[in-house]
Design a protein around this motif. Sequence first.
Motif, PDB file in Angstrom:
ATOM      1  N   UNK A 151      -2.844   1.401 -10.761  1.00 13.74           N
ATOM      2  CA  UNK A 151      -4.036   0.564 -10.965  1.00 13.74           C
ATOM      3  C   UNK A 151      -3.663  -0.897 -11.148  1.00 13.74           C
ATOM      4  N   UNK A 152      -2.616  -1.154 -11.925  1.00 13.80           N
ATOM      5  CA  UNK A 152      -2.198  -2.536 -12.169  1.00 13.80           C
ATOM      6  C   UNK A 152      -1.721  -3.207 -10.884  1.00 13.80           C
ATOM      7  N   UNK A 153      -0.940  -2.494 -10.080  1.00 13.76           N
ATOM      8  CA  UNK A 153      -0.456  -3.056  -8.816  1.00 13.76           C
ATOM      9  C   UNK A 153      -1.609  -3.344  -7.867  1.00 13.76           C
ATOM     10  N   UNK A 154      -2.612  -2.465  -7.851  1.00 12.34           N
ATOM     11  CA  UNK A 154      -3.779  -2.682  -6.989  1.00 12.34           C
ATOM     12  C   UNK A 154      -4.542  -3.926  -7.416  1.00 12.34           C
ATOM     13  N   UNK A 155      -4.765  -4.081  -8.723  1.00  8.43           N
ATOM     14  CA  UNK A 155      -5.480  -5.257  -9.234  1.00  8.43           C
ATOM     15  C   UNK A 155      -4.704  -6.535  -8.926  1.00  8.43           C
ATOM     16  N   UNK A 156      -3.393  -6.516  -9.151  1.00 11.94           N
ATOM     17  CA  UNK A 156      -2.577  -7.703  -8.882  1.00 11.94           C
ATOM     18  C   UNK A 156      -2.582  -8.052  -7.397  1.00 11.94           C
ATOM     19  N   UNK A 157      -2.579  -7.029  -6.552  1.00  6.97           N
ATOM     20  CA  UNK A 157      -2.617  -7.268  -5.111  1.00  6.97           C
ATOM     21  C   UNK A 157      -3.951  -7.891  -4.703  1.00  6.97           C
ATOM     22  N   UNK A 158      -5.043  -7.410  -5.278  1.00  8.23           N
ATOM     23  CA  UNK A 158      -6.351  -7.974  -4.959  1.00  8.23           C
ATOM     24  C   UNK A 158      -6.453  -9.420  -5.443  1.00  8.23           C
ATOM     25  N   UNK A 159      -5.887  -9.710  -6.602  1.00  6.80           N
ATOM     26  CA  UNK A 159      -5.885 -11.094  -7.100  1.00  6.80           C
ATOM     27  C   UNK A 159      -5.100 -11.992  -6.147  1.00  6.80           C
ATOM     28  N   UNK A 160      -3.972 -11.488  -5.676  1.00  7.68           N
ATOM     29  CA  UNK A 160      -3.147 -12.263  -4.740  1.00  7.68           C
ATOM     30  C   UNK A 160      -3.889 -12.547  -3.446  1.00  7.68           C
ATOM     31  N   UNK A 161      -4.577 -11.538  -2.906  1.00 10.58           N
ATOM     32  CA  UNK A 161      -5.244 -11.694  -1.620  1.00 10.58           C
ATOM     33  C   UNK A 161      -6.519 -12.522  -1.716  1.00 10.58           C
ATOM     34  N   UNK A 162      -7.246 -12.383  -2.818  1.00  6.34           N
ATOM     35  CA  UNK A 162      -8.545 -13.051  -2.932  1.00  6.34           C
ATOM     36  C   UNK A 162      -8.454 -14.395  -3.647  1.00  6.34           C
ATOM     37  N   UNK A 163      -8.013 -14.366  -4.900  1.00  6.03           N
ATOM     38  CA  UNK A 163      -8.026 -15.585  -5.712  1.00  6.03           C
ATOM     39  C   UNK A 163      -6.977 -16.590  -5.245  1.00  6.03           C
ATOM     40  N   UNK A 164      -5.748 -16.131  -5.061  1.00  6.35           N
ATOM     41  CA  UNK A 164      -4.675 -17.058  -4.712  1.00  6.35           C
ATOM     42  C   UNK A 164      -4.805 -17.597  -3.299  1.00  6.35           C
ATOM     43  N   UNK A 165      -5.511 -16.877  -2.435  1.00 10.85           N
ATOM     44  CA  UNK A 165      -5.712 -17.360  -1.075  1.00 10.85           C
ATOM     45  C   UNK A 165      -6.521 -18.652  -1.080  1.00 10.85           C
ATOM     46  N   UNK A 166      -7.627 -18.667  -1.832  1.00  6.57           N
ATOM     47  CA  UNK A 166      -8.435 -19.882  -1.924  1.00  6.57           C
ATOM     48  C   UNK A 166      -7.726 -20.996  -2.651  1.00  6.57           C
ATOM     49  N   UNK A 167      -6.962 -20.649  -3.691  1.00  4.22           N
ATOM     50  CA  UNK A 167      -6.224 -21.665  -4.436  1.00  4.22           C
ATOM     51  C   UNK A 167      -5.154 -22.313  -3.568  1.00  4.22           C
ATOM     52  N   UNK A 168      -4.472 -21.490  -2.771  1.00  3.78           N
ATOM     53  CA  UNK A 168      -3.422 -22.028  -1.915  1.00  3.78           C
ATOM     54  C   UNK A 168      -3.951 -22.996  -0.879  1.00  3.78           C
ATOM     55  N   UNK A 169      -5.151 -22.712  -0.350  1.00  5.72           N
ATOM     56  CA  UNK A 169      -5.730 -23.604   0.656  1.00  5.72           C
ATOM     57  C   UNK A 169      -6.108 -24.941   0.056  1.00  5.72           C
ATOM     58  N   UNK A 193       0.825  -1.204   0.000  1.00 10.52           N
ATOM     59  CA  UNK A 193       0.000   0.000   0.000  1.00 10.52           C
ATOM     60  C   UNK A 193       0.862   1.256   0.000  1.00 10.52           C
ATOM     61  N   UNK A 194       1.966   1.215   0.742  1.00  9.20           N
ATOM     62  CA  UNK A 194       2.886   2.344   0.722  1.00  9.20           C
ATOM     63  C   UNK A 194       3.492   2.525  -0.664  1.00  9.20           C
ATOM     64  N   UNK A 195       3.853   1.422  -1.313  1.00 10.16           N
ATOM     65  CA  UNK A 195       4.401   1.503  -2.668  1.00 10.16           C
ATOM     66  C   UNK A 195       3.365   2.028  -3.651  1.00 10.16           C
ATOM     67  N   UNK A 196       2.103   1.617  -3.489  1.00 11.00           N
ATOM     68  CA  UNK A 196       1.033   2.126  -4.339  1.00 11.00           C
ATOM     69  C   UNK A 196       0.849   3.624  -4.129  1.00 11.00           C
ATOM     70  N   UNK A 197       0.945   4.062  -2.890  1.00  9.30           N
ATOM     71  CA  UNK A 197       0.852   5.491  -2.612  1.00  9.30           C
ATOM     72  C   UNK A 197       1.981   6.276  -3.255  1.00  9.30           C
ATOM     73  N   UNK A 198       3.187   5.750  -3.195  1.00  4.82           N
ATOM     74  CA  UNK A 198       4.322   6.414  -3.835  1.00  4.82           C
ATOM     75  C   UNK A 198       4.122   6.484  -5.345  1.00  4.82           C
ATOM     76  N   UNK A 199       3.623   5.403  -5.912  1.00  4.62           N
ATOM     77  CA  UNK A 199       3.397   5.364  -7.351  1.00  4.62           C
ATOM     78  C   UNK A 199       2.333   6.374  -7.772  1.00  4.62           C
ATOM     79  N   UNK A 200       1.244   6.430  -6.994  1.00  2.00           N
ATOM     80  CA  UNK A 200       0.194   7.398  -7.303  1.00  2.00           C
ATOM     81  C   UNK A 200       0.701   8.828  -7.115  1.00  2.00           C
ATOM     82  N   UNK A 201       1.484   9.042  -6.083  1.00  2.00           N
ATOM     83  CA  UNK A 201       2.029  10.373  -5.847  1.00  2.00           C
ATOM     84  C   UNK A 201       2.949  10.840  -6.955  1.00  2.00           C
ATOM     85  N   UNK A 202       3.619   9.899  -7.606  1.00  2.00           N
ATOM     86  CA  UNK A 202       4.510  10.241  -8.713  1.00  2.00           C
ATOM     87  C   UNK A 202       3.760  10.380 -10.032  1.00  2.00           C
ATOM     88  N   UNK A 203       2.467  10.040 -10.042  1.00  2.00           N
ATOM     89  CA  UNK A 203       1.675  10.198 -11.250  1.00  2.00           C
ATOM     90  C   UNK A 203       1.639   8.993 -12.163  1.00  2.00           C
TER      91      UNK A 203
END
Length: 220
Positions: free
Chosen positions: A116-134, A100-110
Amino acid sequence: MTIRLFAAMLGGGMIGFEREWGNHHAGLRTHMLVALGAALIMLLSMYGFSQFAEEPNVRMDPARLGAQVISGIGFLGAGTIIRNGLSVSGLTTAASLWVSAAIGLSAGAGFYFVTALATVLMMITLLALNGLGKRVIPSRTTKTLHIVVEDAPGMLKQISHALDTPNVKLGYLNVESMDDGMLGIRISYRTKKQNLFLITETIKLIPGVKSVGNYKEASL
């Protein structure tokens, strides 16, 4: 600048919403504030000292303050990590704060696309891959083994030998004296769920063991 700050809050908020939904330590507001603060620091680093850019002997480095965010966010992430015996929780939340800090830095730099891509990839990691890993990776359970044995020489060695297998990871060991010449032994260990019954039955076969009980601490 306004768009950049809102973009940072949106990215951090999406990650924080997932953490809040999963009842984790750092949730929606924490992640939004981390991303907002990182974006603000990046904007400050890029534009806050522009009046000094034309001064002689002044060298501007827009990445300097941003670099301190990457290293400084560690103290907040460390506060979300909790260790209890063999169980460690909060590592994913700590990593999500760092991202989230890295996303903030990226947004702050324009860099809106990267943000947007980092946010989507992070959500995929937290949601989709969590169930797959289990489903793919067998879960391991941390248990505390309560054993009552006769106070005889070599009992601890026999019990330790029964648990000394590649599929079992031992934690703490606590021994207490009981009445009638008995010992109360508590051992924490982590193993696959299918091994729990076999471990208990193996220890019951040791001469001098009076009772064995498993108590669940956490699932990893």
